[in-house]
Structure formats: structure tokens, C-alpha cells
Motif scaffolding. Structure first.
Motif, mmCIF file in Angstrom:
data_model
loop_
_atom_site.group_PDB
_atom_site.id
_atom_site.type_symbol
_atom_site.label_atom_id
_atom_site.label_comp_id
_atom_site.label_asym_id
_atom_site.label_seq_id
_atom_site.Cartn_x
_atom_site.Cartn_y
_atom_site.Cartn_z
ATOM 1 N N TYR A 19 0.843 -1.201 0.000
ATOM 2 C CA TYR A 19 0.000 0.000 0.000
ATOM 3 C C TYR A 19 0.884 1.258 0.000
ATOM 4 N N LEU A 20 2.109 1.117 0.521
ATOM 5 C CA LEU A 20 3.058 2.229 0.593
ATOM 6 C C LEU A 20 4.376 1.813 -0.053
ATOM 7 N N ARG A 21 5.062 2.778 -0.670
ATOM 8 C CA ARG A 21 6.365 2.469 -1.269
ATOM 9 C C ARG A 21 7.461 2.438 -0.202
ATOM 10 N N TYR A 22 7.301 3.265 0.817
ATOM 11 C CA TYR A 22 8.290 3.300 1.905
ATOM 12 C C TYR A 22 7.593 3.721 3.190
ATOM 13 N N ASN A 23 8.249 3.515 4.305
ATOM 14 C CA ASN A 23 7.689 3.882 5.601
ATOM 15 C C ASN A 23 8.047 5.336 5.909
ATOM 16 N N PRO A 24 7.068 6.249 5.863
ATOM 17 C CA PRO A 24 7.361 7.670 6.076
ATOM 18 C C PRO A 24 7.816 8.009 7.496
ATOM 19 N N SER A 25 7.650 7.055 8.424
ATOM 20 C CA SER A 25 8.058 7.348 9.806
ATOM 21 C C SER A 25 9.499 6.930 10.087
ATOM 22 N N ASP A 26 10.185 6.341 9.072
ATOM 23 C CA ASP A 26 11.589 5.971 9.247
ATOM 24 C C ASP A 26 12.409 7.203 9.611
ATOM 25 N N ASN A 27 13.171 7.083 10.684
ATOM 26 C CA ASN A 27 14.077 8.156 11.142
ATOM 27 C C ASN A 27 13.369 9.428 11.606
ATOM 28 N N ALA A 28 12.042 9.423 11.623
ATOM 29 C CA ALA A 28 11.317 10.627 12.049
ATOM 30 C C ALA A 28 11.626 10.969 13.502
ATOM 31 N N LEU A 29 11.661 9.947 14.352
ATOM 32 C CA LEU A 29 11.900 10.175 15.772
ATOM 33 C C LEU A 29 13.321 10.681 16.012
ATOM 34 N N LYS A 30 14.274 10.125 15.257
ATOM 35 C CA LYS A 30 15.668 10.540 15.406
ATOM 36 C C LYS A 30 15.828 12.020 15.058
ATOM 37 N N GLU A 31 15.167 12.446 13.966
ATOM 38 C CA GLU A 31 15.247 13.848 13.555
ATOM 39 C C GLU A 31 14.581 14.762 14.578
ATOM 40 N N LEU A 32 13.482 14.297 15.148
ATOM 41 C CA LEU A 32 12.777 15.095 16.148
ATOM 42 C C LEU A 32 13.640 15.274 17.396
ATOM 43 N N LYS A 33 14.262 14.186 17.828
ATOM 44 C CA LYS A 33 15.130 14.247 19.012
ATOM 45 C C LYS A 33 16.332 15.149 18.749
ATOM 46 N N LYS A 34 16.861 15.073 17.514
ATOM 47 C CA LYS A 34 18.012 15.899 17.147
ATOM 48 C C LYS A 34 17.630 17.375 17.196
ATOM 49 N N ALA A 35 16.413 17.694 16.713
ATOM 50 C CA ALA A 35 15.956 19.084 16.678
ATOM 51 C C ALA A 35 15.754 19.660 18.074
ATOM 52 N N HIS A 36 15.377 18.791 19.015
ATOM 53 C CA HIS A 36 15.098 19.258 20.377
ATOM 54 C C HIS A 36 16.183 18.827 21.357
ATOM 55 N N ASN A 37 17.345 18.500 20.817
ATOM 56 C CA ASN A 37 18.426 17.998 21.660
ATOM 57 C C ASN A 37 18.849 19.017 22.711
ATOM 58 N N HIS A 38 18.730 20.302 22.367
ATOM 59 C CA HIS A 38 19.145 21.357 23.298
ATOM 60 C C HIS A 38 18.195 21.445 24.490
ATOM 61 N N ASP A 39 17.008 20.866 24.372
ATOM 62 C CA ASP A 39 16.033 20.935 25.463
ATOM 63 C C ASP A 39 16.286 19.868 26.525
ATOM 64 N N SER A 40 17.043 18.841 26.171
ATOM 65 C CA SER A 40 17.208 17.708 27.080
ATOM 66 C C SER A 40 18.589 17.687 27.713
ATOM 67 N N LYS A 41 18.663 17.190 28.924
ATOM 68 C CA LYS A 41 19.934 17.063 29.610
ATOM 69 C C LYS A 41 20.637 15.786 29.138
ATOM 70 N N LYS A 42 21.957 15.837 29.148
ATOM 71 C CA LYS A 42 22.729 14.663 28.775
ATOM 72 C C LYS A 42 22.518 13.569 29.810
ATOM 73 N N ARG A 43 22.317 12.347 29.320
ATOM 74 C CA ARG A 43 22.159 11.234 30.250
ATOM 75 C C ARG A 43 23.488 10.947 30.926
ATOM 76 N N LYS A 44 23.450 10.689 32.218
ATOM 77 C CA LYS A 44 24.648 10.394 32.975
ATOM 78 C C LYS A 44 24.693 8.905 33.293
ATOM 79 N N ALA A 45 25.828 8.292 33.030
ATOM 80 C CA ALA A 45 26.016 6.893 33.403
ATOM 81 C C ALA A 45 26.452 6.839 34.858
ATOM 82 N N LEU A 46 26.298 5.682 35.478
ATOM 83 C CA LEU A 46 26.826 5.494 36.829
ATOM 84 C C LEU A 46 28.346 5.462 36.749
ATOM 85 N N THR A 47 28.989 6.060 37.709
ATOM 86 C CA THR A 47 30.444 5.950 37.770
ATOM 87 C C THR A 47 30.790 4.530 38.199
#
Length: 275
Positions: A19-47
């Protein structure tokens, strides 16, 4: 993230049925996270010291020892929480010491009136399907879980989309989910820190507040610190884009450089004082 998880699966079926030639949601989430990366704090690992404290506390024979197997598996495999709780006994080979990751168990809301339900998702990309080596500590954790369930007469009694025989179940034989695990972590962190503070040690190591995903990030950090090859890390973690792995690697190595330079500064200070 939840919307994308469901929508991606639906659209993928559309591609498979032509029904579709390709999945339009491919990489959509990655691009969204990249665009709002400045809004989120860096994840910290346990020392390393925090990780040792966490593992030591869980390994003690007490009320939280029950959580030792699953958190050890997550901490030493880098599995996403859905991948960990979705593991079945047929997905692991204790003799060959390998773990096959081929699906995710998700727990989602069906609406205010219908409550929540489990579902099985297949990996969004081929990179998500992978074989992970089973470290000795992970093998021990699986065997401990098996022994505990046999002694307590616990068996998996739930089937989700045809999948059953899950490894990590609660005392009723029901599958675990992220909410329960994060709630357990909050109690573990609280009581572990209380135990440490009662000893009244000088400059004690305390556990920060963290979630299940922190365990995955901690495992990645330990791999980077050990100078494991980037492509190997990417494969183990199931990253489809090496850029994700490289970003984590860059953050870890930058922190390592800062730590090493602080050590160097201290050495110079001591030498100056001695002179």
C-alpha cells in the motif's frame, strides 16, 4: 516515542502489503530528538564506584536480592528495558553463552477506560536483531533466576501475541514492565543510600537517582572506557546509525580526558608543594 512505536509498526505493514512504497516514519523520531536535543539534559552513566555500590547492595541477601538477576542482565548486556523483560528462555543459550535479541515487550495505555496492556514489537531496524555474547556475570544471573523460580514454584503464565515463557516474571508469573522496574530502582536507591549514611563514612559514595535506561548507558560507557571497537559497540547495542554510538563515545572520552587532566593537575600540585 510511544506514538512513533505504534505508528511505525502500522506503516511497516502498509509497506509489506504494497500500500506504501516506503515507511514515512523511518528516522522521524531521530530527527525530532536531534531538533530538540538542546532541550534535554545529557544522560549520565553510573560511575564505576556507584556501579560497584549498586551491584554490592543488590547481591546482599535481603529484600532487594530478588532484583539482582534482571538488573545485572541489563547492566552487563546494554539491553533496552523492553528487550530485557521480553527475553524468553528460548532466546538464550547457556551452553553457547549467547543471547538472541529479536523482539521487544512493550506496556502501553489503551485509554483511560481500558487500562494498560502488553504487546510484542519487532525491532524497528535490522540492527535491532542481534546476538549478544553472554558474560559470566550475566550467565550467573540467568541461573540464579532459574533457581529462584524453581524453588518458589514460579512459572510464566502469560502469553502476549503468541510469545510466552518469559524469563523475568513476578511472583504471579506475569511479565515485568518498565514502570515496575523503575519503581523498584527508586526504593533500592533510597535504602542503599540510607545504609551507606548510617555508617557515617567520610565522603561516602551515594547512588544518584537513575532509571532503567541509565543501566544501558552505563554499560555503553564501560565499553567506551575499555576502548572496545566502535563497530562492536554499535552491534551490541543495536544502533542502526553509528552516529548515535559515536556521540556517546565522544561524550565518554571527553569526560575521561577531563578526569585524567584533573589527576595530572593534582600530581603537579603535589610536586610543587614538595619543592
Amino acid at each position: 516515542d510511544n506514538i512513533h512505536t505504534v505508528l511505525h509498526q502500522v506503516l511497516e505493514l502498509g509497506v509489506e502489503d504494497d500500500y506504501l512504497r516506503y515507511n514515512p516514519s523511518d528516522n522521524a523520531l531521530k530527527e525530532l530528538k536531534k531538533a530538540h536535543n538542546h532541550d534535554s539534559k545529557k544522560r549520565k552513566a553510573l560511575t564505576l564506584s556507584e556501579q560497584k555500590l549498586f551491584e554490592k547492595f543488590l547481591s546482599q541477601q535481603g529484600q532487594y536480592n530478588r532484583w539482582y538477576p534482571i538488573f545485572t542482565v541489563m547492566l552487563w548486556t546494554g539491553l533496552r528495558v523492553g528487550e530485557a523483560v521480553g527475553l524468553r528462555w528460548c532466546d538464550i543459550d547457556l551452553e553457547e553463552e549467547i543471547i538472541s535479541v529479536n523482539h521487544t515487550l512493550i506496556y502501553y495505555s489503551k485509554g483511560k477506560e481500558n487500562g494498560c496492556s502488553f504487546a510484542i514489537n519487532t525491532p524497528k531496524t535490522e540492527a535491532g536483531k542481534r546476538i549478544i555474547p553472554m558474560l559470566p556475570k550475566v550467565k550467573e544471573a540467568f541461573l540464579l533466576e532459574k533457581q529462584y523460580q524453581e524453588e518458589c514454584g514460579i512459572k510464566c503464565n502469560v502469553t502476549v501475541d503468541g510469545y510466552t515463557d518469559f524469563i523475568f516474571v513476578n511472583r504471579y508469573g506475569h511479565a515485568q514492565h518498565q514502570g515496575t522496574l523503575n519503581k523498584a530502582l527508586r526504593r533500592i536507591i533510597r535504602d542503599c543510600n540510607d545504609e551507606v549514611l548510617e555508617k557515617e563514612e567520610r565522603n561516602p559514595v551515594l547512588l544518584p537517582r537513575f532509571s532503567c535506561h541509565t543501566l544501558r548507558h552505563t554499560f555503553t560507557t564501560r565499553l567506551c572506557e575499555a576502548n572496545v571497537n566502535i563497530k562492536v559497540i554499535q552491534d551490541i547495542l543495536g544502533h542502526s546509525d553509528v552516529g548515535t554510538t559515536l556521540n556517546i563515545y565522544a561524550d565518554v572520552t571527553r569526560e575521561l580526558k577531563e578526569t585524567e587532566f584533573h589527576k595530572l593537575e593534582n600530581v603537579f600540585s603535589l610536586q610543587t608543594t614538595a619543592q
